[in-house]
Design an enzyme around this catalytic site. Structure first.
Site, mmCIF file in Angstrom:
data_model
loop_
_atom_site.group_PDB
_atom_site.id
_atom_site.type_symbol
_atom_site.label_atom_id
_atom_site.label_comp_id
_atom_site.label_asym_id
_atom_site.label_seq_id
_atom_site.Cartn_x
_atom_site.Cartn_y
_atom_site.Cartn_z
ATOM 1 N N GLU A 288 -0.532 7.477 -3.980
ATOM 2 C CA GLU A 288 -1.592 8.178 -3.779
ATOM 3 C C GLU A 288 -1.927 9.466 -3.839
ATOM 4 O O GLU A 288 -2.618 10.401 -2.992
ATOM 5 C CB GLU A 288 -1.824 7.865 -2.058
ATOM 6 C CG GLU A 288 -2.061 6.235 -1.792
ATOM 7 C CD GLU A 288 -1.894 6.022 -0.284
ATOM 8 O OE1 GLU A 288 -1.603 6.853 0.668
ATOM 9 O OE2 GLU A 288 -2.489 4.986 0.210
ATOM 10 N N ASP A 362 0.728 -2.561 3.229
ATOM 11 C CA ASP A 362 0.593 -1.161 3.927
ATOM 12 C C ASP A 362 0.054 -1.509 5.519
ATOM 13 O O ASP A 362 -1.087 -1.561 5.767
ATOM 14 C CB ASP A 362 -0.668 -0.498 3.449
ATOM 15 C CG ASP A 362 -0.848 0.893 3.997
ATOM 16 O OD1 ASP A 362 0.303 1.327 4.891
ATOM 17 O OD2 ASP A 362 -1.694 1.325 3.946
ATOM 18 N N GLU A 390 -3.658 2.051 12.798
ATOM 19 C CA GLU A 390 -4.677 2.266 11.523
ATOM 20 C C GLU A 390 -5.501 0.895 11.516
ATOM 21 O O GLU A 390 -6.596 0.852 11.360
ATOM 22 C CB GLU A 390 -4.131 2.697 10.413
ATOM 23 C CG GLU A 390 -4.767 2.836 9.323
ATOM 24 C CD GLU A 390 -3.928 3.201 8.099
ATOM 25 O OE1 GLU A 390 -2.725 3.717 8.244
ATOM 26 O OE2 GLU A 390 -4.730 3.486 7.109
HETATM 27 O O1 GCW Z 1 -1.298 3.476 5.462
HETATM 28 C C1 GCW Z 1 -1.778 4.536 4.301
HETATM 29 C C2 GCW Z 1 -2.699 5.402 5.010
HETATM 30 C C3 GCW Z 1 -2.774 6.792 4.559
HETATM 31 C C4 GCW Z 1 -1.389 6.979 4.582
HETATM 32 C C5 GCW Z 1 -0.455 6.317 3.479
HETATM 33 C C6 GCW Z 1 0.849 6.458 3.343
HETATM 34 C C7 GCW Z 1 -0.382 9.361 5.025
HETATM 35 O O2 GCW Z 1 -4.182 4.925 5.035
HETATM 36 O O3 GCW Z 1 -3.516 7.701 5.414
HETATM 37 O O4 GCW Z 1 -1.266 8.529 4.237
HETATM 38 O O5 GCW Z 1 -0.694 4.926 3.836
HETATM 39 O O6 GCW Z 1 1.736 5.763 4.092
HETATM 40 O O7 GCW Z 1 1.394 7.488 2.707
#
Ligand code: GCW
Length: 698
Positions: A288, A362, A390
């Protein structure tokens, strides 16, 4: 405003009156599960040995045991007075404890002992828990050794106080007033963690700023480490891989460049000077948009090992995240971490753990376990769980996460006989020296720490499972409830029932039968299964559900992405066959027609609708159960939670309605007879926007 003398005393009287009239049992939740009131007559607590941690253990016991409980002997197993008792303290290791009632020189005595001070502290908290959950003190006999070595919170806290995916206010760390002001909350935070056996905390976001590694911020982290140390908690930092460029003046961060390695070594030396027991680094690399070794053509192992060498002389470790999916890679996102990391098994230094999320995408409300578990036997894999919700309703929804955690821990990997994710993580299955579990924290400056009373249960459950991954989610719910609301079965039984069904309710109203990643863009709040226009394919919900006129679901079998081949053959065989795949994971692995016949004989479409309806109905039911508990719960916590159920019900219905409206626009089917139509048309749901939703990345 100036208040005159008369005005001030009138104000005081008014305030006193108000206080007197307020319900005596108002409770703001600050005390978490540690709510025991001091006994009227304290037990006599004898502390053998003078370390600060032993003193804390003694203080905890003074607060909970009364004179009738007898004399309490607290100390290390090596202390002559305790050694003389001949207790079975072998095998307790550094952190295990033994708590036992016995008669010593004719006196009723409770011994709280361990081989090291932290173990004694854990023993004291275990005794407190035993008492608060109705355990008998006169016959107490507790012995426990943690199943996992590193039990660590990950704070995704930015230096400006914003918490990424945080729904409980600003960061607890006030970096601005540190290192001078040590907010008493830091101590309370450490105590709460110690009560669960959490022994590490990563202070800053994995989307890290290099500033955390500058001298002023090292001093701030050192101040926190000083507060946490007596509670057995080590401090770790997320390291930005490109820090040598950003704050070191180097041209490159290539892990194979000796100048880069030397910079990190000097940086580690500097940190250890300030924090002699610094735990080490957590790294999100090449994920990311974060920098990493891949930027230089080096591997994740090259990057991790270079940092590992820097902390190794000091006994530090590196937690290197496997949460990677490349911006340019067309492979199924669910496959990418395995593809990247599996070939590196055996290449990591012995003080590196690879940190793997519970599932391959995720932290969705439900994901099958990550195929890396069991697939890298030469590498200690640290399990990463998300405590902050989240994808499960932010602060307001009740979603007790222990069943989710338990589901992944109990999953058989199929790689070796009897092996589960838990046994891989505990290191037992593969004989690792290091083992760890990380939880993305749900803690902030909110008075109740986690945004709601029930969110506290997720922090609690994480800690308890990290200590003992074999505990059942229900047993944890029971002990948490007894400590949080009082040990009255009229409360404990219904609250536990609500908690145990709550995560499945969220699955049902957000993404049943294996659907996932259907949330709104960026903020991740609410439904948006229609989103299809974002630049990268895997940013779009349509990438995950693949719904079309004919059917729905992601084909991850041989005819599709073949992600199933990343599992052990016995597991892959199950996931490859839509008839053998558990229905809860069906659409994760298979694209099936809307008319697909489920085990019940009903169609997939009808079953999907039933799940959405069940999710909403379950929330309504939880709200009613809570109402019935009104006489037993203090007014403040009761009222807040009652409002949260209203919010959750409204949002559950919104998820259901928006999702159904969208699926119907794709499949052209109508709802089964008697099923309520969505409240609005699809356009209405699509038009909603949430510019200030909390917790967004920035
Ligand atoms: O779950 C996703 C989140 C991001 C997060 C990323 C990660 C810290 O939306 O906000 O970044 O994973 O785990 O690195």
């Amino acid at each position: 405003m100036q208040i005159g003398l008369w005005g001030r005393s009138a104000l005081c009287t008014a305030l006193m009156l108000l206080t007197a009239l307020a319900p005596a049992n108002a409770d703001d939740g600050y005390r978490l599960w540690l709510r025991q009131t001091a006994p009227t007559s304290q037990a006599s607590v004898e502390i053998k040995g003078g370390t600060p941690t032993l003193a804390l253990a003694g203080a905890e016991l003074r607060d909970i045991l009364s004179a009738e409980d007898g004399t309490v002997l607290v100390g290390l197993s090596s202390d002559p007075a305790i050694a003389a008792l001949g207790l079975p303290t072998q095998g307790l290791g550094d952190e295990g404890y033994l708590v036992r009632a016995m008669t010593n020189n004719g006196r009723k005595t409770i011994v709280v002992t361990a081989n090291a001070p932290a173990g004694v502290l854990y023993g004291a908290f275990a005794l407190a828990r035993h008492k608060a959950t109705g355990g008998d003190i006169a016959s107490v006999n507790l012995r426990s050794v943690p199943g996992v070595k590193l039990r660590v919170l990950n704070h995704w806290d930015n230096l400006d106080g914003h918490v990424e995916r945080g729904y409980a206010g600003q960061s607890l760390w006030d970096w601005w007033t540190l290192p001078d002001f040590k907010d008493p909350r830091y101590t309370d935070y450490a105590r709460a963690n110690a009560s669960l056996g959490i022994n590490g905390t990563v202070l800053n976001n994995v989307n890290a700023k290099a500033d955390s590694l500058t001298a002023p911020y090292i001093a701030k982290a050192a101040a926190l480490a000083d507060v946490f140390r007596p509670w057995g908690i080590k401090v770790y930092l997320s390291a930005r891989f490109s820090a040598p460029i950003e704050i070191g003046g180097l041209k490159s961060a290539d892990p194979r460049d000796p100048a880069v390695a030397a910079w990190w070594k000097a940086k580690a030396d500097e940190i250890y000077k300030a924090i002699p027991d610094f735990g080490g680094f957590l790294v999100k690399a090449n994920s990311e948009g974060q920098p990493g070794p891949r930027d230089y053509g080096a591997t994740h192992a090259d990057g991790a090992n270079m940092l590992a060498a820097a902390v190794k002389p000091h006994g530090g470790i590196v937690m290197w995240r496997a949460f990677v999916y490349a911006e340019t890679d067309p492979e199924d996102r669910a496959k990418q971490a395995y593809t990247e990391f599996k070939p590196l098994d055996g290449q990591f230094a012995d003080n590196v753990l690879v940190q793997v999320k519970n599932g391959a995408i995720d932290f969705q409300p439900r994901e099958p376990f990550h195929p890396l578990f069991g697939a890298m036997p030469k590498t200690p894999l640290m399990l990463e769980l998300q405590i902050t919700k989240e994808y499960l309703g932010f602060a307001t929804h009740l979603a007790y996460l222990a069943p989710l955690f338990e589901e992944v821990l109990d999953a058989p990997t199929g790689q070796r006989k009897g092996e589960t994710v838990a046994s891989v993580v505990a290191g037992a299955a593969e004989g690792h020296r290091l083992s760890g579990i990380a939880g993305v924290a749900n803690i902030g400056r909110d008075r109740d720490w986690s945004g709601s009373t029930f969110n506290q249960a997720n922090w609690y459950a994480f800690g308890r499972l990290a200590w003992d991954p074999t505990l059942s989610s229900e047993a944890i719910a029971r002990e948490w409830t007894a400590q949080t609301f009082g040990n009255d079965t009229r409360v404990v039984a219904p609250v536990v029932a609500m908690m145990m069904g709550s995560r499945e309710a969220v699955v049902n109203y957000t993404g049943p039968l294996g659907l996932a990643h259907l949330m709104g863009t960026g903020h991740h709040y609410g439904p948006a299964p229609w989103v299809s226009e974002l630049a990268r394919p895997e940013w779009n919900p349509v990438y995950y559900h693949r719904a079309d006129k004919a059917g729905i679901g992601f084909d991850r079998t041989k005819t599709g992405s073949n992600a199933v081949s990343q599992y052990a053959p016995s597991v892959a065989r199950i996931f490859s066959d839509p008839r053998k795949t558990p229905e809860r994971d069906l659409l994760w692995f298979h694209h099936v027609p809307w008319t697909w016949k489920m085990a019940s004989g009903d169609t997939l479409w009808n079953t999907l609708v039933t799940h959405y309806d069940r999710g909403v109905a379950d929330v309504a039911q939880m709200g009613r159960q809570w109402e019935a508990l009104k006489p037993f719960i203090d007014q403040e916590r009761f009222a807040k939670q009652a409002t949260y159920f209203d919010i959750q019900y409204r949002e559950a219905k919104w998820w259901r309605d928006a999702s159904l409206a969208y699926w119907m626009s794709v499949n052209g089917l109508s709802l089964p007879a008697g099923v309520a139509a969505p409240e609005h048309d699809l356009a209405w749901y699509k038009a909603q926007s949430f510019p200030y939703a909390p917790g967004q990345g920035k």
